[in-house]
Write a protein that holds these residues in place. Structure first.
Motif, short mmCIF file in Angstrom:
data_model
loop_
_atom_site.label_atom_id
_atom_site.label_comp_id
_atom_site.label_asym_id
_atom_site.label_seq_id
_atom_site.Cartn_x
_atom_site.Cartn_y
_atom_site.Cartn_z
N MET A 227 -61.63 -18.06 42.87
CA MET A 227 -61.73 -19.31 42.10
C MET A 227 -60.35 -19.87 41.79
N GLN A 228 -59.44 -19.00 41.35
CA GLN A 228 -58.10 -19.44 41.00
C GLN A 228 -57.31 -19.87 42.24
N ILE A 229 -57.45 -19.14 43.34
CA ILE A 229 -56.70 -19.43 44.55
C ILE A 229 -57.08 -20.79 45.13
N TYR A 230 -58.38 -21.01 45.30
CA TYR A 230 -58.82 -22.22 46.00
C TYR A 230 -58.71 -23.48 45.13
N THR A 231 -58.95 -23.37 43.84
CA THR A 231 -58.72 -24.53 42.98
C THR A 231 -57.24 -24.85 42.88
N SER A 232 -56.41 -23.82 42.85
CA SER A 232 -54.95 -24.04 42.82
C SER A 232 -54.46 -24.63 44.13
N LEU A 233 -55.07 -24.22 45.25
CA LEU A 233 -54.71 -24.78 46.55
C LEU A 233 -54.96 -26.29 46.57
N VAL A 234 -56.13 -26.70 46.10
CA VAL A 234 -56.46 -28.13 46.05
C VAL A 234 -55.50 -28.86 45.12
N ALA A 235 -55.27 -28.28 43.93
CA ALA A 235 -54.37 -28.92 42.96
C ALA A 235 -52.95 -29.03 43.50
N THR A 236 -52.50 -28.02 44.23
CA THR A 236 -51.15 -28.03 44.81
C THR A 236 -51.04 -29.11 45.88
N CYS A 237 -52.06 -29.24 46.70
CA CYS A 237 -52.05 -30.29 47.73
C CYS A 237 -52.02 -31.68 47.10
N VAL A 238 -52.83 -31.88 46.06
CA VAL A 238 -52.86 -33.17 45.37
C VAL A 238 -51.50 -33.47 44.75
N SER A 239 -50.90 -32.48 44.11
CA SER A 239 -49.60 -32.67 43.46
C SER A 239 -48.50 -32.95 44.47
N THR A 240 -48.55 -32.26 45.61
CA THR A 240 -47.54 -32.47 46.65
C THR A 240 -47.64 -33.87 47.23
N ILE A 241 -48.86 -34.31 47.50
CA ILE A 241 -49.05 -35.67 48.02
C ILE A 241 -48.54 -36.69 47.01
N ALA A 242 -48.87 -36.47 45.74
CA ALA A 242 -48.43 -37.41 44.70
C ALA A 242 -46.92 -37.40 44.53
N LEU A 243 -46.29 -36.24 44.72
CA LEU A 243 -44.84 -36.13 44.62
C LEU A 243 -44.16 -37.01 45.66
N PHE A 244 -44.70 -37.03 46.88
CA PHE A 244 -44.11 -37.85 47.94
C PHE A 244 -44.51 -39.32 47.81
N MET A 245 -45.75 -39.58 47.45
CA MET A 245 -46.20 -40.97 47.32
C MET A 245 -45.49 -41.69 46.17
N SER A 246 -45.15 -40.96 45.11
CA SER A 246 -44.47 -41.57 43.96
C SER A 246 -42.99 -41.81 44.23
N GLY A 247 -42.44 -41.16 45.27
CA GLY A 247 -41.03 -41.30 45.58
C GLY A 247 -40.13 -40.37 44.77
N GLU A 248 -40.73 -39.54 43.91
CA GLU A 248 -39.91 -38.64 43.10
C GLU A 248 -39.19 -37.58 43.94
N TRP A 249 -39.69 -37.31 45.13
CA TRP A 249 -39.06 -36.30 45.97
C TRP A 249 -37.62 -36.70 46.34
N ARG A 250 -37.33 -38.01 46.36
CA ARG A 250 -35.99 -38.46 46.70
C ARG A 250 -34.97 -38.10 45.63
N THR A 251 -35.41 -37.90 44.42
CA THR A 251 -34.49 -37.61 43.31
C THR A 251 -34.28 -36.12 43.09
N LEU A 252 -35.01 -35.27 43.80
CA LEU A 252 -34.96 -33.83 43.53
C LEU A 252 -33.59 -33.23 43.82
N HIS A 253 -32.94 -33.67 44.91
CA HIS A 253 -31.62 -33.11 45.24
C HIS A 253 -30.60 -33.45 44.15
#
Length: 364
Positions: A227-253
């Motif tokens: 339960m924890q693994i697969y819900t976290s997998l979905v949440a991680t994918c959603v967060s990663t997509i949002a990180l790139f779509m929001s443009g915040e990934w450009r500021t990480l460096h």
């Protein structure tokens, strides 16, 4: 469970051990271990999250991502700890489509919840954030009543009211201060996001418990980890997509280069935050499975009462009179629930002994 063992009585219900292959002391040991994971993991994760923002971190989606990104480490206990086989039942296992739907819905809810928590922690001090999060017990009592058929007694109602007052005090407190440079408007945004996240989190716990009871119907520790693994997998994918779509990934460096305590500290902060959240999550889901969502949230609330004290020591957060009263109200709400659980436990045990004596008299 042998004849001389009493069934566990939690939240006013008399039932056999959730994990029937374990005896009484093993069951209590596992519950205590999950409580330890939840309390220590949550306190450490909140403090590290506040440290990330204080030292120059500013990406809300990165703070959201690390709350679930470390889920692959759960494959280690999943494969190393064998699950005992349960006796066959008349229930057929859920289909892949049903499982996928459950994990997807819970995972999306988890990602949204984590984002709101990240926003709240950005604009609030660790102590204020933790005290507002204590309202999740009140939300969970309501959701548990409607979704999980949880009893709603006068003491539980008292707990709901007291915890609501605790959060309301922080909302109307003009002297409440967020981190340096946070305006009153952002403070209100942080308050509302944290309050909303507490409500979603409570809904998530009740839905998890419902999934265990009505759909999954397995009594092995592996189902908790899955339960924890697969819900976290979905949440991680959603967060990663949002990180790139929001443009915040450009500021990480630039964020890493400008981190006040250095690049290594930046990486270690994110890594340890991710690990802490996974430790906490294992404790949360484990307690939902072994006891109930409401009990899990009660222990989480207890941990939140510890965090303001830790933040006072680590970050020197200001503890004004309103915060102290709010913390005392949170502890009061927690205590009234525990007292209700004690009363239910005592009543159920008396009923069990009376039934046992009746059976013995009948057999004579």
């Amino acid at each position: 469970m042998t004849d001389n063992e009493e069934p566990m009585i939690i939240d006013g219900t008399m039932a056999e051990f959730p994990l029937k292959s374990y005896n009484r002391w093993q069951w209590w040991l596992l519950v205590a271990l999950n409580i330890f994971f939840l309390v220590v993991g949550q306190a450490a994760a909140v403090l590290l999250g506040r440290f990330y923002y204080d030292q120059g971190g500013n990406s809300k989606w990165m703070a959201t991502l690390v709350q679930t990104a470390a889920f692959p480490i759960l494959f280690i206990p999943l494969y190393l700890i064998p699950s005992r086989q349960e006796a066959s039942t008349t229930f057929s296992p859920p289909s892949i489509k049903v499982l996928t739907l459950i994990y997807f819905v819970l995972g999306v809810l988890l990602a949204a919840d984590n984002m709101m928590y990240s926003t709240g922690l950005l604009y609030l001090s660790a102590s204020t954030y933790s005290l507002i999060c204590a309202s999740q017990l009140a939300f969970n009592a309501v959701f548990s009543y409607f979704i999980n058929a949880q009893k709603f007694t006068i003491l539980i109602l008292n707990s709901v009211v007291v915890l609501s007052l605790s959060s309301a005090l922080l909302a109307i407190n003009d002297e409440s201060e967020g981190p340096s440079g946070v305006s009153q408007g952002k403070y209100i945004v942080g308050f509302l996001c944290t309050l909303g996240a507490s409500a979603i989190y409570s809904l998530l716990l009740s839905l998890m418990q419902l999934s265990f009871q009505k759909v999954l119907k397995k009594e092995t520790f592996s189902i908790v980890l899955e339960m924890q693994i697969y819900t976290s997998l979905v949440a991680t994918c959603v967060s990663t997509i949002a990180l790139f779509m929001s443009g915040e990934w450009r500021t990480l460096h630039g964020e890493m280069e400008g981190f006040h305590t250095g690049r290594v500290s930046y990486i270690l902060t994110l890594v340890w935050t991710a690990l802490s959240w996974q430790v906490c999550s294992v404790g949360v889901v484990g307690l939902i499975f072994m006891v109930s969502s409401l009990f899990s949230n009660v222990i989480s609330t207890l941990s939140l009462a510890v965090t303001p004290i830790a933040s006072l020591i680590v970050f020197h957060d200001k503890m004004n009179g309103v915060k102290i009263i709010s913390m005392l109200l949170s502890l009061w709400g927690f205590t009234t629930y525990i007292h209700q659980n004690y009363l239910d436990d005592s009543k159920a045990r008396r009923t069990q002994r009376a039934n046992s004596e009746t059976r013995n008299d009948s057999s004579c």
